[in-house]
Design an enzyme around this catalytic site. Sequence first.
Site, PDB file in Angstrom:
ATOM      1  N   LYS A 145      -1.202  -1.251  -4.087  1.00  0.00           N
ATOM      2  CA  LYS A 145      -2.293  -0.630  -4.290  1.00  0.00           C
ATOM      3  C   LYS A 145      -2.000   0.883  -3.978  1.00  0.00           C
ATOM      4  O   LYS A 145      -1.132   1.311  -3.307  1.00  0.00           O
ATOM      5  CB  LYS A 145      -3.636  -0.399  -2.471  1.00  0.00           C
ATOM      6  CG  LYS A 145      -4.236   0.192  -2.503  1.00  0.00           C
ATOM      7  CD  LYS A 145      -5.297   0.600  -0.819  1.00  0.00           C
ATOM      8  CE  LYS A 145      -6.531   1.689  -0.500  1.00  0.00           C
ATOM      9  NZ  LYS A 145      -6.987   1.940   0.239  1.00  0.00           N
ATOM     10  N   TYR A 166       1.025  -0.875   0.332  1.00  0.00           N
ATOM     11  CA  TYR A 166      -0.251  -0.150   0.442  1.00  0.00           C
ATOM     12  C   TYR A 166       0.463   1.302   0.411  1.00  0.00           C
ATOM     13  O   TYR A 166       1.529   1.579   1.261  1.00  0.00           O
ATOM     14  CB  TYR A 166      -0.717  -0.250   1.273  1.00  0.00           C
ATOM     15  CG  TYR A 166      -1.956   1.364   1.686  1.00  0.00           C
ATOM     16  CD1 TYR A 166      -1.715   1.809   0.359  1.00  0.00           C
ATOM     17  CD2 TYR A 166      -2.980   1.282   2.817  1.00  0.00           C
ATOM     18  CE1 TYR A 166      -3.227   2.951   0.605  1.00  0.00           C
ATOM     19  CE2 TYR A 166      -3.378   2.511   2.897  1.00  0.00           C
ATOM     20  CZ  TYR A 166      -3.959   3.077   1.767  1.00  0.00           C
ATOM     21  OH  TYR A 166      -4.656   4.436   1.677  1.00  0.00           O
TER      22      TYR A 166
END
Length: 295
Positions: free
Chosen positions: A163, A135
């Site tokens: 992400k 992320y």
Amino acid sequence: MPIFKGSGVALITPFKDEESVDFEVLGRLVDFHLEHKTDAIIVCGTTGEPSTMPDDEHLEVIRFVIDRVAGRKPVIAGVGSNHTKHAVYLSKKAQELGADGLLHVTPYYNKTTQKGLIEHFKEINDAVSIPIIVYNVPSRTGLNILPETMKELSKLPNIRAIKEASGNITQVAEIAMLCPDIDIYSGNDDQIVPVLSVGGIGVISVLANILPDETHDIVEYFLNGQVEKAKELQLKLLPIIKALFIEVNPIPVKEAMNMMGFNVGRPRLPLTTMTEKNREILKKALIDYGINIKE
């Protein structure tokens, strides 16, 4: 094979008035997503407020969601930490609980270097056997994963996706170019279509907490070649998306869910309730879209 394609909801964690987790409401929220088009459930991501949870509570929320879903959709556990050994501990526990994948934010505050990022994720990779989503959210962490670093991370067998919430579409395109085996998810609801246009396969979404079908549809339209429909829906949702980030996430989305009758409580301190001015902006955006306000 991707962990999921489409819309993964960054699930909120509902709290009671005294701030304990409201598992009854949490169960209803999970059921809501099982009944709608949500493609994966991300539990204890940033939107789920894990930074305010002790480990036992954090893991209990993960366990509860996994058990409630019962294999019907992928469950991805947010277990990131700026302490590598703590991240490893949480990762192993989440795998034991039956998570289908792990979401790992980059180390924050102490930040580290690109070399440190590689070593951090290698330790996590070596400790588990399930897919890991990296992320990247520099606005929160103060640290940006460079595309060249992601290329190195992509060589680790369990690093399967990113992400991407840097907001930099050129950077996302560079990751797609350098890392053909890495799946890319938009981390920004206002950039679903732009990320899909450079190779993304989905979104990990705050918006999906309140509009799961529409969030899924943006991705489905695009991946099925209905690009104009995807663009139109992305733009139609923009006023709500802007309102959901008028204050720090998850303050507005929890307020929106309360307006809609989900009764999820307020965020834990240091997050607080919305200012009245911003609350009215959010309320207007929901009403203008046609959402029924039940307050």
